[in-house]
Design a protein around this motif. Sequence first.
Motif, PDB file in Angstrom:
ATOM      1  N   THR A  48      25.771  -7.654  -6.734  1.00 47.91           N
ATOM      2  CA  THR A  48      24.919  -8.781  -7.125  1.00 47.91           C
ATOM      3  C   THR A  48      25.188  -9.554  -8.314  1.00 47.91           C
ATOM      4  OG1 THR A  48      23.273  -7.678  -6.065  1.00 47.91           O
ATOM      5  CG2 THR A  48      22.487  -9.599  -7.361  1.00 47.91           C
ATOM      6  N   PRO A  49      25.751 -10.697  -8.239  1.00 48.35           N
ATOM      7  CA  PRO A  49      26.152 -11.147  -9.685  1.00 48.35           C
ATOM      8  C   PRO A  49      25.051 -11.314 -10.796  1.00 48.35           C
ATOM      9  CG  PRO A  49      26.984 -12.773  -7.711  1.00 48.35           C
ATOM     10  CD  PRO A  49      25.826 -11.590  -6.999  1.00 48.35           C
ATOM     11  N   ASN A  50      25.431 -11.518 -11.892  1.00 46.60           N
ATOM     12  CA  ASN A  50      24.546 -11.472 -12.958  1.00 46.60           C
ATOM     13  C   ASN A  50      23.518 -10.559 -13.211  1.00 46.60           C
ATOM     14  OD1 ASN A  50      26.325 -13.774 -14.123  1.00 46.60           O
ATOM     15  ND2 ASN A  50      25.223 -14.888 -12.459  1.00 46.60           N
ATOM     16  N   MET A  51      23.734  -9.313 -12.818  1.00 48.95           N
ATOM     17  CA  MET A  51      22.737  -8.433 -12.633  1.00 48.95           C
ATOM     18  C   MET A  51      23.324  -6.962 -13.356  1.00 48.95           C
ATOM     19  SD  MET A  51      19.940 -10.034 -11.785  1.00 48.95           S
ATOM     20  CE  MET A  51      18.759  -8.918 -11.567  1.00 48.95           C
ATOM     21  N   GLU A  52      22.449  -6.305 -13.644  1.00 47.40           N
ATOM     22  CA  GLU A  52      22.723  -4.770 -14.211  1.00 47.40           C
ATOM     23  C   GLU A  52      22.825  -3.918 -13.110  1.00 47.40           C
ATOM     24  OE1 GLU A  52      21.577  -2.728 -18.329  1.00 47.40           O
ATOM     25  OE2 GLU A  52      20.214  -2.385 -16.771  1.00 47.40           O
ATOM     26  N   HIS A  53      23.802  -3.227 -13.100  1.00 47.61           N
ATOM     27  CA  HIS A  53      23.998  -2.145 -11.905  1.00 47.61           C
ATOM     28  C   HIS A  53      24.164  -0.795 -12.179  1.00 47.61           C
ATOM     29  CE1 HIS A  53      24.402  -5.021  -8.694  1.00 47.61           C
ATOM     30  NE2 HIS A  53      24.962  -5.746  -9.624  1.00 47.61           N
ATOM     31  N   PRO A  54      22.856   0.131 -12.145  1.00 44.98           N
ATOM     32  CA  PRO A  54      22.792   1.393 -12.370  1.00 44.98           C
ATOM     33  C   PRO A  54      24.023   2.282 -11.712  1.00 44.98           C
ATOM     34  CG  PRO A  54      20.676   0.477 -12.097  1.00 44.98           C
ATOM     35  CD  PRO A  54      21.598  -0.384 -11.720  1.00 44.98           C
ATOM     36  N   GLN A  55      24.480   3.254 -12.390  1.00 41.64           N
ATOM     37  CA  GLN A  55      25.148   3.984 -11.760  1.00 41.64           C
ATOM     38  C   GLN A  55      25.227   5.401 -12.225  1.00 41.64           C
ATOM     39  OE1 GLN A  55      29.283   1.985 -12.598  1.00 41.64           O
ATOM     40  NE2 GLN A  55      28.952   2.260 -14.641  1.00 41.64           N
ATOM     41  N   HIS A  56      25.490   6.482 -11.505  1.00 41.07           N
ATOM     42  CA  HIS A  56      25.597   7.780 -11.815  1.00 41.07           C
ATOM     43  C   HIS A  56      26.363   8.777 -11.147  1.00 41.07           C
ATOM     44  CE1 HIS A  56      21.401   5.932 -11.232  1.00 41.07           C
ATOM     45  NE2 HIS A  56      21.200   6.395 -12.570  1.00 41.07           N
ATOM     46  N   ILE A  57      26.778   9.783 -11.694  1.00 42.11           N
ATOM     47  CA  ILE A  57      27.140  10.995 -10.978  1.00 42.11           C
ATOM     48  C   ILE A  57      26.268  11.773 -10.509  1.00 42.11           C
ATOM     49  CG2 ILE A  57      28.663  12.945 -11.147  1.00 42.11           C
ATOM     50  CD1 ILE A  57      30.472  11.471 -13.367  1.00 42.11           C
ATOM     51  N   HIS A  58      26.242  11.945  -9.180  1.00 49.12           N
ATOM     52  CA  HIS A  58      25.424  12.930  -8.459  1.00 49.12           C
ATOM     53  C   HIS A  58      25.712  14.129  -8.035  1.00 49.12           C
ATOM     54  CE1 HIS A  58      21.993   9.976  -7.907  1.00 49.12           C
ATOM     55  NE2 HIS A  58      23.013   8.905  -8.059  1.00 49.12           N
ATOM     56  N   GLY A  59      24.953  15.017  -7.733  1.00 49.65           N
ATOM     57  CA  GLY A  59      25.648  16.254  -7.199  1.00 49.65           C
ATOM     58  C   GLY A  59      24.431  17.271  -6.705  1.00 49.65           C
ATOM     59  N   LEU A  60      24.649  18.100  -5.561  1.00 46.73           N
ATOM     60  CA  LEU A  60      23.592  18.952  -5.326  1.00 46.73           C
ATOM     61  C   LEU A  60      23.303  20.142  -6.328  1.00 46.73           C
ATOM     62  CD1 LEU A  60      24.985  19.290  -1.735  1.00 46.73           C
ATOM     63  CD2 LEU A  60      23.121  18.021  -2.303  1.00 46.73           C
ATOM     64  N   ALA A  61      22.134  20.785  -6.123  1.00 47.73           N
ATOM     65  CA  ALA A  61      21.869  21.779  -7.303  1.00 47.73           C
ATOM     66  C   ALA A  61      22.817  22.993  -7.019  1.00 47.73           C
ATOM     67  CB  ALA A  61      20.352  22.207  -7.037  1.00 47.73           C
ATOM     68  N   ASP A  62      23.219  23.374  -5.925  1.00 53.17           N
ATOM     69  CA  ASP A  62      24.105  24.197  -5.765  1.00 53.17           C
ATOM     70  C   ASP A  62      25.808  23.776  -5.918  1.00 53.17           C
ATOM     71  OD1 ASP A  62      25.958  26.278  -5.008  1.00 53.17           O
ATOM     72  OD2 ASP A  62      24.821  26.723  -3.138  1.00 53.17           O
ATOM     73  N   ALA A  63      26.427  23.622  -7.056  1.00 51.85           N
ATOM     74  CA  ALA A  63      27.533  22.942  -7.149  1.00 51.85           C
ATOM     75  C   ALA A  63      28.705  23.546  -6.558  1.00 51.85           C
ATOM     76  CB  ALA A  63      27.998  23.397  -8.633  1.00 51.85           C
ATOM     77  N   THR A  64      28.507  24.603  -5.855  1.00 51.92           N
ATOM     78  CA  THR A  64      29.523  24.976  -4.964  1.00 51.92           C
ATOM     79  C   THR A  64      29.477  23.957  -3.514  1.00 51.92           C
ATOM     80  OG1 THR A  64      28.334  26.758  -3.643  1.00 51.92           O
ATOM     81  CG2 THR A  64      29.665  27.242  -5.985  1.00 51.92           C
ATOM     82  N   LYS A  65      28.413  23.559  -3.452  1.00 52.44           N
ATOM     83  CA  LYS A  65      28.298  22.708  -2.119  1.00 52.44           C
ATOM     84  C   LYS A  65      28.661  21.227  -2.171  1.00 52.44           C
ATOM     85  CE  LYS A  65      24.823  25.655   0.114  1.00 52.44           C
ATOM     86  NZ  LYS A  65      23.485  25.729   0.800  1.00 52.44           N
ATOM     87  N   ASN A  66      29.296  20.772  -1.288  1.00 49.89           N
ATOM     88  CA  ASN A  66      29.986  19.316  -1.353  1.00 49.89           C
ATOM     89  C   ASN A  66      28.865  18.291  -1.316  1.00 49.89           C
ATOM     90  OD1 ASN A  66      32.150  17.945  -1.953  1.00 49.89           O
ATOM     91  ND2 ASN A  66      32.417  17.585   0.259  1.00 49.89           N
ATOM     92  N   ALA A  67      28.694  17.537  -2.205  1.00 53.57           N
ATOM     93  CA  ALA A  67      27.834  16.242  -2.230  1.00 53.57           C
ATOM     94  C   ALA A  67      28.455  15.264  -1.176  1.00 53.57           C
ATOM     95  CB  ALA A  67      27.381  15.793  -3.588  1.00 53.57           C
ATOM     96  N   THR A  68      27.738  14.370  -0.569  1.00 52.39           N
ATOM     97  CA  THR A  68      28.583  13.424   0.524  1.00 52.39           C
ATOM     98  C   THR A  68      27.626  12.053   0.143  1.00 52.39           C
ATOM     99  OG1 THR A  68      27.335  14.036   2.234  1.00 52.39           O
ATOM    100  CG2 THR A  68      29.393  15.217   1.932  1.00 52.39           C
ATOM    101  N   CYS A  69      28.334  11.101   0.494  1.00 58.07           N
ATOM    102  CA  CYS A  69      27.586   9.730   0.827  1.00 58.07           C
ATOM    103  C   CYS A  69      27.001   9.787   1.890  1.00 58.07           C
ATOM    104  CB  CYS A  69      28.813   8.804   0.619  1.00 58.07           C
ATOM    105  SG  CYS A  69      29.670   8.689  -0.849  1.00 58.07           S
ATOM    106  N   PRO A  70      25.754   9.360   1.917  1.00 58.28           N
ATOM    107  CA  PRO A  70      24.895   9.213   3.176  1.00 58.28           C
ATOM    108  C   PRO A  70      25.383   8.419   4.222  1.00 58.28           C
ATOM    109  CG  PRO A  70      23.743   8.097   1.499  1.00 58.28           C
ATOM    110  CD  PRO A  70      25.127   8.572   0.666  1.00 58.28           C
ATOM    111  N   PRO A  71      25.286   8.956   5.590  1.00 54.11           N
ATOM    112  CA  PRO A  71      25.433   8.005   6.670  1.00 54.11           C
ATOM    113  C   PRO A  71      24.475   7.051   6.827  1.00 54.11           C
ATOM    114  CG  PRO A  71      25.078  10.341   7.546  1.00 54.11           C
ATOM    115  CD  PRO A  71      24.804  10.153   5.897  1.00 54.11           C
TER     116      PRO A  71
END
Length: 166
Positions: free
Chosen positions: A52-75
């Motif tokens: 979205t033009p001219n707007m601030e865009h929050p961004q983050h590194i996300h992860g599951l609590a169990d770091a051995t499990k693979n976080a994925t993008c939601p379908p």
Amino acid sequence: TSCSDDDDAITSEMETYTAQLSSLNDSGASGTASIILEGNELTVIVEAQGMTPNMEHPQHIHGLADATKNATCPPASADTDEDGIITIPEGAPFYGEVLLPLKDFPMANENGFITYQKTYKLGENGIPTKEEIAQLENRVIVLHGLDNDGSYVATIPVACGEITML
């Protein structure tokens, strides 16, 4: 003696990662992220378009609590209430909690482009330690901020990319 041994030690300590950012919520947003981990410094570079033009865009590194499990993008099926928008609570089971907010959040230019680069000192000033952010290849980067029916909603996820090691 050669100083190449010292150079090898420095090089082997650096890990490089990437993420291809794909659109969520029919936002049209896409881009790339690069992450370089060297010692206790984490450098994040994000380039995205379709924001979205001219707007601030929050961004983050996300992860599951169990770091051995693979976080994925939601379908698309993550939209459990079928309102056409995958919200944070609907996406969280796939990508997990925020591990590192990528502040200062970038402002998209008038054409919807963002360019962001910042180096974080891990373990300082509330930044997670190297151990807490560990297993970067099991993490994702999520960009937020969508114009939804004429109102800008900074929390709606607009792009996601699974982090892979190069």
